[in-house]
Design a protein around this motif. Structure first.
Motif, PDB file in Angstrom:
ATOM      1  N   PRO A  28       0.839  -1.204   0.000  1.00 57.96           N
ATOM      2  CA  PRO A  28       0.000   0.000   0.000  1.00 57.96           C
ATOM      3  C   PRO A  28       0.875   1.257   0.000  1.00 57.96           C
ATOM      4  O   PRO A  28       1.764   1.384   0.837  1.00 57.96           O
ATOM      5  CB  PRO A  28      -0.763  -0.080   1.326  1.00 57.96           C
ATOM      6  N   VAL A  29       0.660   2.148  -0.967  1.00 59.05           N
ATOM      7  CA  VAL A  29       1.410   3.415  -0.955  1.00 59.05           C
ATOM      8  C   VAL A  29       0.605   4.472  -0.208  1.00 59.05           C
ATOM      9  O   VAL A  29       1.164   5.365   0.414  1.00 59.05           O
ATOM     10  CB  VAL A  29       1.789   3.864  -2.389  1.00 59.05           C
ATOM     11  N   GLN A  30      -0.709   4.355  -0.273  1.00 61.78           N
ATOM     12  CA  GLN A  30      -1.574   5.239   0.499  1.00 61.78           C
ATOM     13  C   GLN A  30      -2.974   4.641   0.546  1.00 61.78           C
ATOM     14  O   GLN A  30      -3.283   3.707  -0.181  1.00 61.78           O
ATOM     15  CB  GLN A  30      -1.634   6.640  -0.125  1.00 61.78           C
ATOM     16  N   TYR A  31      -3.792   5.190   1.428  1.00 64.40           N
ATOM     17  CA  TYR A  31      -5.203   4.793   1.484  1.00 64.40           C
ATOM     18  C   TYR A  31      -6.007   6.002   0.996  1.00 64.40           C
ATOM     19  O   TYR A  31      -5.418   6.964   0.477  1.00 64.40           O
ATOM     20  CB  TYR A  31      -5.560   4.357   2.907  1.00 64.40           C
ATOM     21  N   SER A  32      -7.322   5.972   1.199  1.00 67.05           N
ATOM     22  CA  SER A  32      -8.143   6.985   0.522  1.00 67.05           C
ATOM     23  C   SER A  32      -7.914   8.424   0.983  1.00 67.05           C
ATOM     24  O   SER A  32      -8.077   9.349   0.202  1.00 67.05           O
ATOM     25  CB  SER A  32      -9.622   6.618   0.638  1.00 67.05           C
TER      26      SER A  32
END
Lengths: 364, 126
Positions: A28-32
């Motif tokens: 994961p590089v980022q979430y929402s």
């Protein structure tokens, strides 16, 4: 080689993660909510990072193992206490760095946390150096979760009894659902926090429980802005096989006895760096304006001579401005020294800065 | 003001007389993530269709902004230089990038309608 997934992959997906390939893993590089938001959550609350791609190595043995390991890792392994953690590195013949690592003395021997991109090579280096005299395991059945931020301790204490008494850079065995977990008070964000080593089988249960207590999932994007604000090196960028620990400003990580006695791979270069032949140093660089200087940007002196280059650069959400690290010639390394950075063909003013850019107090 | 048109490089264009206002699409802003730096072309500069005419940076990386229209830069939006985060908040409104005096009106015919762009963006997410 096929891209690998951590045991939490499906859970990340359900949390809205955006994935990128990193060191052979889909991570994961980022979430929402985005990198800046995740960064601030970690600085002000508590964030959960899946760092299961990193290597978890166990080497079993006693004093004779310590003696052998001291030949490749410059820690004072005679002084290290049970459950104490130390930051260090695997050095090469030229005094460069094969990898940086966190070593913890445990009952069976030593636990070592390694960078994902380096772990298989590290395993080979360590195995060949120890000549099969000790049992070495690069765990495949263990996940690693980093819980980081000022609220980490109070939240984790609700789930795992007793962790709040751990001191920074110390670990211990705890229990989660009746199973052993090994937890150290450490991390790589400049915040108080913990790294929890737990079997793949139970990691999702723990992750869900953390989230239910208000912890937010954090991706690699914010991990990078957090570690850079904290002045911490990213292997393969700020340090590599051709940077010595002394050039990298990591002298503090080599204990006094080891600096004086040597007896580890690459000591010749490190000793000569310590004794006056050092000619470049890793420093913080703070652009005066808003320009972001990324890896590879050239650094110039006030009179226009090239004096080094940037190795990491981004926007620091807590600093609220651009930050970078790089190597400059030694006589330009004093904080406050005016330099310029060439970005897209234009020069931009900047200053050498003290590291870290952002500082909090750890629980000692 | 004309109907908004879109380019394959994820810019939007509106026309008033012979001046085009250009910015990046909501889709592009979402793909970039948090915008933390914006660089705009200088006023008076002549730019060519598909040529570079600015830079946006997120915490992760820098991306070039291209112009879908040839002409002279007549105005730039300094407010997004001062507050790059505005690009995420209102990319297709207040956070326009620059205005161009159009040199060749036929270039407008090569741009997409909103429906066509939405389909294009779905098929070409990056």
């Amino acid at each position: 080689m096929e891209i690998q997934k951590t045991a939490l992959y499906d859970y990340h997906k359900s949390l809205g993660a955006k994935f990128v390939p990193f060191a052979g893993y889909e991570m994961p590089v980022q979430y929402s909510s985005g990198i800046v938001d995740e960064h601030k959550i970690t600085r002000n609350g508590a964030g959960m990072f899946d760092v299961s791609h990193m290597g978890q190595l166990l080497i079993e043995g006693n004093e004779s193992l310590a003696t052998e390991l001291e030949k490749i890792i410059p820690i004072d392994l005679k002084k290290i206490q049970l459950n104490q953690s130390k930051y260090s590195f695997l050095t090469n013949e030229e005094g460069g760095i094969y990898d940086d690592l966190i070593l913890t003395k445990v009952e069976k021997g030593f636990n070592i946390i390694l960078n994902a991109a380096c772990k298989n090579n590290d395993f080979k280096i360590i195995s060949s150096s120890l000549k099969n005299k000790f049992k070495i395991t690069l765990h495949k059945n263990l996940s690693l979760i980093a819980l980081q931020g000022p609220k980490s301790s109070q939240i984790l204490e609700k789930i795992i009894n007793g962790i709040s008494s751990l001191k920074f850079m110390n670990g211990n065995k705890f229990y989660y659902k009746g199973k052993d977990v090994y937890i150290t008070r450490s991390g790589y964000t400049g915040e108080d926090g913990f790294e929890i080593s737990i079997t793949n089988e139970f990691v999702e249960d723990l992750a869900k429980e953390l989230i239910s207590h208000g912890v937010k999932p954090i991706g690699l994007g914010a991990r990078d802005t957090l570690r850079l604000e904290a002045g911490l090196c990213l292997y393969g960028h700020d340090i590599n096989e051709s940077t010595s620990p002394i050039e990298a400003n990591l002298k503090w990580a080599i204990s006094k006895r080891r600096r004086e006695e040597g007896g580890f791979v690459g000591y010749k270069k490190i000793k000569s760096d310590l004794n006056g032949s050092l000619n470049r140093l890793r420093v913080g660089i703070k652009p005066d304006g808003k320009i972001i200087a990324r890896e590879g940007v050239k650094i110039f002196s006030e009179d226009g001579k090239e004096i080094g280059s940037i190795t990491s650069g981004t926007f620091g959400p807590s600093v609220n401005g651009p930050i970078a690290m790089g190597y400059v010639k030694l006589n330009f390394s004093k904080p406050g020294t005016k330099v310029s950075l060439e970005v897209r063909g234009k020069k931009h003013e900047a200053k050498v800065s003290k590291l870290p850019f952002y500082k909090k107090n750890y629980v000692r | 003001m004309s109907e908004k048109k879109y380019s394959k490089e994820h810019e939007w264009v509106t026309i008033e007389g012979d001046v085009a206002t250009i910015g990046i699409t909501r889709h592009a802003a979402e793909m970039l993530g948090d915008v933390v730096f914006v660089e705009l072309p200088e006023k008076g500069k002549n730019v060519e269709k598909e040529g570079q005419a600015g830079v946006v940076e997120s915490t992760k990386a820098a991306s070039d902004v291209y112009t879908p229209i040839t002409g002279e830069i007549t105005d730039t939006n300094q407010s997004i230089v001062d507050d790059p985060g505005a690009v995420n908040k209102d990319p297709e409104g207040a956070a326009w990038f620059f205005k161009i005096k159009i040199k060749n009106k036929s270039e407008l015919d090569q741009l997409m309608s909103k429906a066509d762009y939405d389909k294009f963006a779905k098929e070409n997410p990056n």
